[in-house]
Every structure is written in structure tokens, then in C-alpha cells.
Motif scaffolding. Structure first.
Motif, PDB file in Angstrom:
ATOM      1  N   ILE A 734      42.287  45.964  31.200  1.00 11.20           N
ATOM      2  CA  ILE A 734      43.386  45.530  32.063  1.00 11.20           C
ATOM      3  C   ILE A 734      44.618  46.356  31.726  1.00 11.20           C
ATOM      4  CG2 ILE A 734      44.847  43.584  32.755  1.00 11.20           C
ATOM      5  CD1 ILE A 734      42.608  41.722  31.742  1.00 11.20           C
ATOM      6  N   THR A 735      45.252  46.901  32.734  1.00 15.45           N
ATOM      7  CA  THR A 735      46.489  47.646  32.547  1.00 15.45           C
ATOM      8  C   THR A 735      47.638  46.858  33.141  1.00 15.45           C
ATOM      9  OG1 THR A 735      45.313  49.760  32.633  1.00 15.45           O
ATOM     10  CG2 THR A 735      47.698  49.822  32.964  1.00 15.45           C
ATOM     11  N   MET A 736      48.678  46.663  32.335  1.00 19.23           N
ATOM     12  CA  MET A 736      49.820  45.856  32.740  1.00 19.23           C
ATOM     13  C   MET A 736      51.005  46.738  33.126  1.00 19.23           C
ATOM     14  SD  MET A 736      48.438  42.882  32.163  1.00 19.23           S
ATOM     15  CE  MET A 736      49.794  41.699  32.222  1.00 19.23           C
ATOM     16  N   GLY A 737      51.933  46.150  33.884  1.00 17.89           N
ATOM     17  CA  GLY A 737      53.142  46.851  34.271  1.00 17.89           C
ATOM     18  C   GLY A 737      54.287  45.883  34.460  1.00 17.89           C
ATOM     19  N   ASP A 738      55.493  46.448  34.645  1.00 22.76           N
ATOM     20  CA  ASP A 738      56.654  45.576  34.825  1.00 22.76           C
ATOM     21  C   ASP A 738      56.910  45.226  36.279  1.00 22.76           C
ATOM     22  OD1 ASP A 738      57.554  48.020  35.737  1.00 22.76           O
ATOM     23  OD2 ASP A 738      59.287  48.130  34.393  1.00 22.76           O
ATOM     24  N   LYS A 739      56.065  45.763  37.171  1.00 18.79           N
ATOM     25  CA  LYS A 739      56.119  45.411  38.598  1.00 18.79           C
ATOM     26  C   LYS A 739      54.706  45.126  39.073  1.00 18.79           C
ATOM     27  CE  LYS A 739      60.203  48.213  39.678  1.00 18.79           C
ATOM     28  NZ  LYS A 739      60.438  48.603  38.266  1.00 18.79           N
ATOM     29  N   PRO A 740      54.540  44.273  40.085  1.00 17.32           N
ATOM     30  CA  PRO A 740      53.196  43.982  40.596  1.00 17.32           C
ATOM     31  C   PRO A 740      52.489  45.248  41.063  1.00 17.32           C
ATOM     32  CG  PRO A 740      54.792  42.433  41.489  1.00 17.32           C
ATOM     33  CD  PRO A 740      55.576  43.502  40.797  1.00 17.32           C
ATOM     34  N   GLY A 741      51.194  45.312  40.802  1.00 19.35           N
ATOM     35  CA  GLY A 741      50.420  46.447  41.276  1.00 19.35           C
ATOM     36  C   GLY A 741      50.324  46.461  42.794  1.00 19.35           C
ATOM     37  N   LYS A 742      50.217  47.628  43.357  1.00 17.75           N
ATOM     38  CA  LYS A 742      50.148  47.754  44.813  1.00 17.75           C
ATOM     39  C   LYS A 742      48.734  47.589  45.340  1.00 17.75           C
ATOM     40  CE  LYS A 742      54.207  50.761  45.177  1.00 17.75           C
ATOM     41  NZ  LYS A 742      54.738  52.068  45.642  1.00 17.75           N
ATOM     42  N   VAL A 743      47.775  47.643  44.438  1.00 16.02           N
ATOM     43  CA  VAL A 743      46.372  47.545  44.838  1.00 16.02           C
ATOM     44  C   VAL A 743      45.712  46.298  44.255  1.00 16.02           C
ATOM     45  CG1 VAL A 743      44.100  48.635  44.751  1.00 16.02           C
ATOM     46  CG2 VAL A 743      46.152  50.039  45.072  1.00 16.02           C
ATOM     47  N   TRP A 744      45.913  46.090  42.932  1.00 19.71           N
ATOM     48  CA  TRP A 744      45.195  44.990  42.290  1.00 19.71           C
ATOM     49  C   TRP A 744      45.625  43.635  42.864  1.00 19.71           C
ATOM     50  CZ3 TRP A 744      46.015  40.443  39.813  1.00 19.71           C
ATOM     51  CH2 TRP A 744      44.881  39.859  39.242  1.00 19.71           C
ATOM     52  N   GLY A 745      44.628  42.846  43.258  1.00 20.05           N
ATOM     53  CA  GLY A 745      44.865  41.488  43.723  1.00 20.05           C
ATOM     54  C   GLY A 745      45.414  41.376  45.125  1.00 20.05           C
ATOM     55  N   VAL A 746      45.681  42.503  45.767  1.00 20.58           N
ATOM     56  CA  VAL A 746      46.304  42.485  47.089  1.00 20.58           C
ATOM     57  C   VAL A 746      45.235  42.523  48.171  1.00 20.58           C
ATOM     58  CG1 VAL A 746      47.845  43.723  48.662  1.00 20.58           C
ATOM     59  CG2 VAL A 746      48.369  43.628  46.210  1.00 20.58           C
ATOM     60  N   GLY A 747      45.462  41.780  49.233  1.00 16.74           N
ATOM     61  CA  GLY A 747      44.536  41.807  50.364  1.00 16.74           C
ATOM     62  C   GLY A 747      43.594  40.625  50.395  1.00 16.74           C
ATOM     63  N   GLU A 748      43.083  40.341  51.561  1.00 20.11           N
ATOM     64  CA  GLU A 748      42.259  39.163  51.813  1.00 20.11           C
ATOM     65  C   GLU A 748      41.028  39.112  50.921  1.00 20.11           C
ATOM     66  OE1 GLU A 748      41.924  35.524  53.596  1.00 20.11           O
ATOM     67  OE2 GLU A 748      43.502  36.995  54.000  1.00 20.11           O
ATOM     68  N   THR A 749      40.383  40.261  50.725  1.00 22.32           N
ATOM     69  CA  THR A 749      39.124  40.258  49.976  1.00 22.32           C
ATOM     70  C   THR A 749      39.316  40.032  48.479  1.00 22.32           C
ATOM     71  OG1 THR A 749      39.213  42.667  49.736  1.00 22.32           O
ATOM     72  CG2 THR A 749      38.030  41.794  51.649  1.00 22.32           C
ATOM     73  N   ASN A 750      40.555  40.118  48.007  1.00 19.45           N
ATOM     74  CA  ASN A 750      40.812  39.974  46.575  1.00 19.45           C
ATOM     75  C   ASN A 750      41.316  38.592  46.171  1.00 19.45           C
ATOM     76  OD1 ASN A 750      40.057  42.627  45.906  1.00 19.45           O
ATOM     77  ND2 ASN A 750      42.052  43.401  46.596  1.00 19.45           N
ATOM     78  N   LYS A 751      41.546  37.734  47.150  1.00 14.98           N
ATOM     79  CA  LYS A 751      42.053  36.395  46.849  1.00 14.98           C
ATOM     80  C   LYS A 751      41.018  35.568  46.092  1.00 14.98           C
ATOM     81  CE  LYS A 751      44.968  36.086  50.992  1.00 14.98           C
ATOM     82  NZ  LYS A 751      45.117  35.420  52.310  1.00 14.98           N
ATOM     83  N   ALA A 752      41.510  34.730  45.223  1.00 11.49           N
ATOM     84  CA  ALA A 752      40.622  33.793  44.536  1.00 11.49           C
ATOM     85  C   ALA A 752      39.985  32.856  45.556  1.00 11.49           C
ATOM     86  CB  ALA A 752      41.402  32.992  43.509  1.00 11.49           C
ATOM     87  N   VAL A 753      38.807  32.371  45.225  1.00  8.91           N
ATOM     88  CA  VAL A 753      38.054  31.525  46.153  1.00  8.91           C
ATOM     89  C   VAL A 753      37.536  30.292  45.424  1.00  8.91           C
ATOM     90  CG1 VAL A 753      37.353  33.431  47.646  1.00  8.91           C
ATOM     91  CG2 VAL A 753      35.928  32.815  45.673  1.00  8.91           C
ATOM     92  N   SER A 754      37.280  29.262  46.189  1.00 12.34           N
ATOM     93  CA  SER A 754      36.704  28.052  45.607  1.00 12.34           C
ATOM     94  C   SER A 754      35.199  28.168  45.439  1.00 12.34           C
ATOM     95  CB  SER A 754      37.039  26.836  46.482  1.00 12.34           C
ATOM     96  OG  SER A 754      38.430  26.617  46.500  1.00 12.34           O
ATOM     97  N   VAL A 755      34.575  28.922  46.331  1.00 12.46           N
ATOM     98  CA  VAL A 755      33.133  29.164  46.235  1.00 12.46           C
ATOM     99  C   VAL A 755      32.902  30.656  46.398  1.00 12.46           C
ATOM    100  CG1 VAL A 755      30.859  28.700  47.202  1.00 12.46           C
ATOM    101  CG2 VAL A 755      32.589  26.897  47.206  1.00 12.46           C
ATOM    102  N   ALA A 756      32.285  31.276  45.396  1.00 11.02           N
ATOM    103  CA  ALA A 756      32.022  32.711  45.466  1.00 11.02           C
ATOM    104  C   ALA A 756      30.983  33.001  46.533  1.00 11.02           C
ATOM    105  CB  ALA A 756      31.551  33.221  44.113  1.00 11.02           C
ATOM    106  N   LYS A 757      31.232  34.023  47.297  1.00  6.48           N
ATOM    107  CA  LYS A 757      30.295  34.406  48.365  1.00  6.48           C
ATOM    108  C   LYS A 757      29.221  35.321  47.816  1.00  6.48           C
ATOM    109  CE  LYS A 757      33.767  33.966  52.013  1.00  6.48           C
ATOM    110  NZ  LYS A 757      34.832  33.410  51.143  1.00  6.48           N
TER     111      LYS A 757
END
Length: 757
Positions: A734-757
Motif C-alpha cells: 500500500i502506498t500512502m499520500g497526503d492527498k486522495p489517489g486519483k485512481v485507487w478506490g475511485v469509480g463504481e467498480t471499486n466501491k465496497a459491496v455487501s455481497v461480492a460478485k
């Protein structure tokens, strides 16, 4: 509580076993030295309620001092603000909201015999002694103190079922050891007690009491290194002979001592008999080498704490983590003898059951973090817990709610054993009967007690039928969702559909006009008046919280909650408001509600998943901000370093998992949601000689956001990962930064889910 320094790093290696400032030079833990980072004083101030004394991981014995003072902050028997000791008792709770236990109290004294403990305004009338924290030594498996009144040095250690005492006496012709079977902690009151001198070295007896647990039974055998010169028995007053039965029984051992003379005592406890207590002594501490027992206790703790090897920025960070890890392993505690015998909920002795029976199930608290943590690091203990719960089901007809010493207390709302059993089963644990587990979960969920009949009939619990109806109903929805997933796994389609529907009943407590969960009287009528800021513990609609916090208690279906609250944009605004809204929650009289950020209360368990919800709603950087704030400011290395009641390891388990960088928002979907790791590196040693290595690059007080991540060399942009992938072993970078990443965690497919597809 004072808000104290930050936490910047601490962390975790877990292994299979039965059971802002600039970064400084990195500190790495070394083999067999983990206990030196544990500070049992953390949580002894404020409302932490933690146990202080000698024990081993999940041990039946918690041997430690008990203060004279009483009250909510003395639920464990000890608070850092106190300077009195009335005895050294062999059972204690750690981090509960109710005081109980305190069984089999030993107190060494000199001078005239006193059998009354004394009072705060009349200490001289009893045997209570003052002490100084400067004279204490407190570490895992060992406790030391000087009793000022008597100039007696006390050292304590323990094995699983035996407490060992070492008393260093002054010269005295009237030295005594008082065995007080009357005294307990908090609600605990003796009902029947018995003591008997067996020979010049041995005392036996029992203590039956009524407290939080209605019918507690503890037997003991005490063996002394020095012959007993005189033995006197009391039940309010002195009695003839060497044995007595009553409600206020005391036994007083007397002898002469020379200056610096050491007297040892080994005290075995048992839920079944004094004979078994002696058997426990012979099996666990057969000799008199006190230092050897101390070393063995230390080794036992290191074996467990050694499941976590870490790199961190400071000793303070190591201290916070390892103390939290230590606190997560005090309970559930062993409740059987070395031969396997235990006392069941059905008031019968059970033998040869094939597992270690355990007790102290604070399930409403621990299902959220501590039980999931155990599925990673304590596989055999997890199986013991599940088997114990299934035995309780067979004996009382339902799974435990809050089980203590073979008693059902029915404390707190929900049937929170269900997510614990479901989680273990869904994660592939096979050390218990899956069919029996399903039967137990379903039977428990289909009872009529505790408002369940209304859930079945109406889909909600009418507010005028049950106290805390909203909290209870929301917990049932979580539990039912978990049960539905087990039904699906086991091919029970009709049950899956039925319990999935019940898992959606949280919506029946949501009033769209008010915009909050609230008490419902009927299909068309809500309880009035209503304010989401107001919480009335015990008599109102919420359990230790209010409408603000409980509106977000839907960890089983965060996507459904987002839709219920008006969609992603409105949800994020609402969730932002949770952390900034100011109102009566801050004035709420119950000390259970603490660690406030707006209406979010980290000091109480229902809020524990809520900082992670932004991972589901497209704003993972906000989760990072909230989680890191809690890690840095609500956990410290001071005596008041736990922001609320420890609740049998739950507060600490949240810290352990969150410090690693992830958290089980949903208690039984086998997924972990990312937050903001504070470690620099961790190696999780897993079952089957596998390891999971975590490397966190560029971490620091300002670099709180995950910018990128790889899992086994493959780019990982999702805000969650699976338990099954963790348990396979591998490496996460994991690489950390002082600002949110522009790629990591962004976008519909990266959202946490209640049931993994």
C-alpha cells in the motif's frame, strides 16, 4: 477524557495458534518480547473498565486486586484513581458495563484479626489497606504491589485455572491470610458459601452467588507452602470448628512469620468441584517455583501476541497496539477443568465434550470486531467459542445473548450469536456441526421472546410493546441477513428468501418525512414527540444512542441504506452530518456514549462500522480521514487511553483491525473494507504455515490516504478484499499520500459491496 497524542503506526502479524510528528527511527518487534509492549494500565482510567492483574490468554483465572470503592467505573474491581485494596480475587470481568464476579478473595494481613473489609470513612474498622501505584508492577501474567498498612509484599501470577500468590511478610506473631467468600464485585452477592480446612496445608470451599449472572458457582482448593498454625471460621461471627457454611463465610489462616519470610499459595478454581480444583493445581502448577509460573505465563502471552510482528515508528505505537491486542484476548474465558468437566446452563455437569467450554460472551459488542478478528488469528479458539454456543443452545433452547458463568443474562438487544456463528461457518470453519449450527440459528430467530413475535407478525417491533424497539429491530435485521447467507450456502432456498426479507426490515423503522429511524407504533403511526438527538436509555426506543446514530446501523446492506436515504449524493451529505451535528447526544447522561464526533460515538459499539461507509458511496478519502482521526485521538498510551468502555475486547479489536488498514463492516460477508493503515509493515502468520505480508509505503501523520495498492503483484483498486484471499497468504503493498489517489478506490467498480460478485 483528555484527547491525547496520535497513533501513527502499529501493527500486525497474525499466526495460527489455538487460541503530527515526523516518523522516528522505526521500531521492530523481536521474538519472545511482545509482552514488554503491553501496558495493562491503559484503560484503567476514564471509563475503560479493564482488568488489572495476572492471567493467561482466555484463562479461567483473572487474579488481581479489587479496590474498596464501588460504582460504574469499578466494574472490573479496579480504577487507576483508587489507592485501596480489599483483596486479591480470582475472577474479574474486563470492560463490561455491569460489575460482577470477584470470587474467592485472599487478603494477607498482620495484627488483630478483622473479617470486615472496612469502609471508605472507616478503613481502620476493616482489613482494607492503602497502596501506591509506585509500588505496583503490572504486566501480562504478573502483578506486584506493597500493602502499606501491613508492609506485606504481594506478587501474583496464574496459569489457565490456577492463581499463585507470593506474600512477603514482615516479622509478626500475628500474620494472617483472610479468605473472604462473602465479598464480590458490583451486583455480585453471595448466596451460599462454604469453607473447610482439609489438612495443615489445604483449604477447600465454594462460593455460590447471584449477580448479573443469576446462579454463579465457583469451587476452589487452596494449597499453602507454610503449615497452617491456626484456622478460624466466621459467618458474621466466629464459629467453632474448621468448617462453616453460610452467606458471609470467612476463613482466617494464622501463623508466625519472620522478617522477609515468603508464604506461597496455589488456588485452583473449578465450576464443578473442589476435587477438580485440586486436579487443576496438580496439572497446571504442580511445584512451588513462582518465577517459573511467571515465565510460563509470559510465554503464553508471547505465543499469542507473537501472532503479530510489526514495524512501527515509536515505542508508543507498539504499546498502543500490543495492549489493544492483549485486551482482545482476556475473554471469552475458559470455563472447564483440565479433565474437560464443566457446569452447563442446564445446571448439570458435562464431561468428555471434545472442546474447551468458554464463557463471558459479550456478543452484542464483540460480533462487530473481536469475533471476526478471532477468525483470522485464533482458529481453535473460534471453534471452541462456536461449540460452546451450540452447547448452550442445546441446554437452554436458544443461542446465547450475553452469557456468563453458565447463566443467560439476556443483556442487550438482538441475537448477536447468529452473526458470530454464521461468520465462522461461511468462512469455512469445520470444527463444529454445521447442521446443528443452522438449527440453532434458525430456532433462535424464530422464537417469540424479546420482540421477535412482532418481527414475524408485523415486520417491526411496536414502540409501545418493547423498550429499545428500534435498536432491537435493527439488530435483528443484521442477524437475519447473516442467517440468510448461511441458508443460501446450505441450499435452503425458502429460508434464504424468508430471512433475506427479514434482513430488509430495517426499512420499517425509517420515517422518510423525518429522515431518521424512529419508534413505530403501527403501520400508520410513529411515536411522538420525536427528536433524532434525544436518547433515553432503557426506557426509550434506542439502546445507548439516538436516532442520528441508529439511522446508520445497517452494515449488512449499506447499498440499500444509501438508496433508502435518497441516493449517493444525499447519503454522503447525511453521513457528513452525522460527524458534525451537535445536539443532546453530547449531554446524554449515560457514560456509555463517549468518544463523540458530532453524533457519532466511538465509545459505544453500534457506531463502529460507520466511519467506513464512505467506501460504499464513492468517497473513500473521507473514510481515511475519519478512521485515522479515531486511531490517533481516541486511543492513546495513557491510563485513559480507551475512549469508552472496553466491552470485553471490542474497543481494542476495532483498533487492531483498523490499524492493519481494514475492517469487517458487514459481520458475516467475508469482506474487509479499507481505511487508513497506521502500520509500516506487518506479517500475518496464518494457518498452514502461510503468511500475509503487508507493506505500507510513505506512511505518516499527513499521509493518511491510500494512493495505490497491489495484491500479490497485481494492481488492486477496490476498496475491499476478501477473507479467503487474506487466508491464502501473499503480499499487499500500500502506498500512502497526503492527498486522495486519483485512481485507487475511485469509480463504481471499486466501491465496497455487501455481497461480492
Amino acid at each position: 477524557m483528555k484527547k491525547q497524542i496520535c497513533l501513527a503506526g502499529v501493527l500486525a502479524v497474525l499466526a495460527f495458534n489455538s487460541f503530527g510528528q515526523a516518523p522516528k527511527k522505526k521500531v521492530t518487534t523481536k521474538a519472545a518480547s511482545f509482552t514488554k509492549y503491553v501496558d495493562p494500565y491503559i484503560g484503567t482510567g476514564f471509563h475503560g473498565h479493564v482488568f488489572v492483574g495476572a492471567n493467561v490468554p482466555f484463562g479461567a483465572v483473572q487474579l488481581g486486586p479489587t479496590n474498596l470503592s464501588e460504582g460504574w467505573d469499578w466494574c472490573s474491581g479496579y480504577h487507576i484513581s483508587d489507592s485501596t485494596i480489599v483483596g486479591f480475587q480470582h475472577t474479574h470481568l474486563s470492560g463490561t458495563g455491569i460489575g460482577d464476579l470477584g470470587d474467592i478473595s485472599f487478603m494477607p494481613t498482620t495484627g488483630p484479626i478483622k473479617t470486615y473489609k472496612g469502609g471508605l470513612k472507616s478503613m481502620e474498622s476493616g482489613y482494607v489497606s492503602l497502596f501506591s501505584h509506585k509500588d505496583e508492577v503490572v504486566k501480562p501474567g504478573y502483578y506486584k504491589v506493597k500493602l502499606k498498612r501491613y508492609d506485606i509484599g504481594v506478587e501474583l501470577t496464574a496459569s489457565t485455572r490456577v492463581g499463585m500468590h507470593k506474600y512477603t511478610f514482615p516479622a509478626s506473631k500475628n500474620a494472617h491470610i483472610i479468605i473472604d467468600l462473602q465479598e464480590g464485585i458490583g451486583w455480585d452477592k453471595a448466596k451460599e458459601t462454604y469453607i473447610k480446612q482439609e489438612d495443615q496445608y489445604t483449604i477447600t470451599g465454594y462460593r455460590f452467588s447471584k449477580g448479573w449472572a443469576d446462579d454463579q458457582r465457583i469451587y476452589f482448593t487452596a494449597v499453602f507452602s507454610k503449615p497452617i498454625k491456626n484456622f478460624a471460621v466466621y459467618d458474621s461471627t466466629a464459629k467453632a470448628g474448621t468448617q462453616v457454611k453460610g452467606t458471609k463465610v470467612k476463613g482466617v489462616i494464622s501463623f508466625e512469620t519472620t522478617k522477609g519470610e515468603v508464604v506461597y499459595a496455589k488456588v485452583g478454581i473449578s465450576p464443578v468441584s473442589s476435587a477438580n480444583a485440586l486436579l487443576n493445581i496438580k496439572a497446571e502448577i504442580p511445584g512451588w517455583d513462582f518465577n517459573k509460573v511467571v515465565a510460563q505465563a509470559d510465554q503464553a502471552w508471547n505465543a499469542q501476541l507473537g501472532k503479530i510482528s510489526i514495524k512501527a515508528d515509536s515505542l508508543s505505537q507498539l504499546k498502543k497496539f500490543y495492549t489493544a491486542f492483549y485486551h482482545s484476548m482476556i475473554a471469552p474465558s475458559i470455563f472447564n477443568d483440565v479433565n474437560g468437566d464443566y457446569w452447563g446452563t442446564d445446571k448439570k455437569v458435562h464431561k468428555n465434550v471434545g472442546f474447551n467450554n468458554v464463557t463471558t460472551f459479550s456478543l452484542w459488542d464483540t460480533y462487530r470486531s473481536n469475533n471476526p478478528l478471532s477468525t483470522i488469528i485464533h482458529p481453535e479458539h473460534t471453534n471452541d467459542m462456536i461449540n460452546s454456543m451450540l452447547a448452550i443452545y442445546q441446554q437452554q433452547g436458544s443461542l446465547p445473548v450475553w452469557h456468563l458463568m453458565a447463566n443467560e443474562t439476556n443483556c442487550m438487544v438482538g441475537y448477536s450469536a447468529v452473526p458470530v456463528v454464521a461468520d465462522a461457518l461461511l468462512k469455512g470453519y469445520d470444527g463444529f456441526d454445521h447442521n446443528l449450527a443452522y438449527e440453532a440459528m434458525k430456532t433462535t430467530a424464530m422464537e417469540d421472546a424479546r420482540g421477535i413475535k412482532y418481527v414475524k407478525k408485523y415486520g417491526f417491533i411496536p414502540a409501545d410493546s418493547s423498550r429499545e424497539s428500534v435498536s432491537m429491530g435493527l439488530e435483528y435485521a443484521i442477524d437475519d441477513w447473516c442467517l440468510a447467507q448461511v441458508a443460501k450456502k446450505m441450499g435452503k432456498t425458502a429460508d434464504y428468501e424468508y430471512f433475506s426479507k427479514r434482513g430488509q426490515y430495517y426499512k420499517n423503522y425509517y420515517d422518510p418525512k423525518a429522515g431518521f429511524m424512529r419508534g413505530r407504533l403501527s403501520q400508520t403511526e410513529w411515536r411522538t414527540p420525536y427528536s433524532p438527538f434525544i436518547s433515553i436509555h432503557e426506557t426509550g426506543d434506542f439502546t445507548e444512542g439516538n436516532g442520528w446514530e441508529y439511522t446508520f446501523l445497517v452494515p449488512q446492506d449499506v447499498e440499500g441504506m444509501i438508496k433508502m436515504l435518497g441516493g449517493e449524493e444525499k447519503f454522503n451529505i447525511k453521513l457528513d452530518s452525522l460527524f458534525i451535528a451537535e445536539g443532546d447526544m453530547g449531554k446524554f447522561k449515560s457514560p456509555d456514549v463517549s468518544g463523540l464526533i458530532g453524533q457519532y460515538a466511538h465509545g459505544n459499539e453500534p457506531g463502529h462500522p460507520m466511519t467506513y461507509y464512505y467506501d460504499y458511496s464513492g468517497q473513500p478519502w473521507k473514510t481515511a480521514e475519519k478512521v485515522r482521526y479515531v486511531l490517533d485521538y481516541f486511543y492513546t498510551d495513557k491510563t485513559d487511553g480507551i475512549i469508552g468502555n472496553e466491552d470485553v475486547g471490542q474497543m481494542s479489536a476495532w483498533y487492531v483491525l483498523s490499524a492493519l488498514g481494514f475492517y469487517p463492516v458487514n459481520p458475516a460477508n467475508g469482506l474487509y473494507v479499507f481505511g487508513s493503515p497506521v502500520i509500516n509493515e506487518a506479517t500475518l502468520k496464518l494457518q498452514g504455515n502461510k503468511t500475509f505480508h503487508i507493506v505500507v509505503k510513505n506512511n505518516g501523520p499527513k499521509n493518511i490516504y491510500i494512493n495505490s495498492m497491489s495484491l500479490n503483484g497485481v494492481n488492486h483498486t477496490k476498496t475491499y478484499f476478501a477473507h479467503k484471499d487474506l487466508m491464502k497468504g501473499g503480499e499487499m503493498v500500500i502506498t500512502m499520500g497526503d492527498k486522495p489517489g486519483k485512481v485507487w478506490g475511485v469509480g463504481e467498480t471499486n466501491k465496497a459491496v455487501s455481497v461480492a460478485k
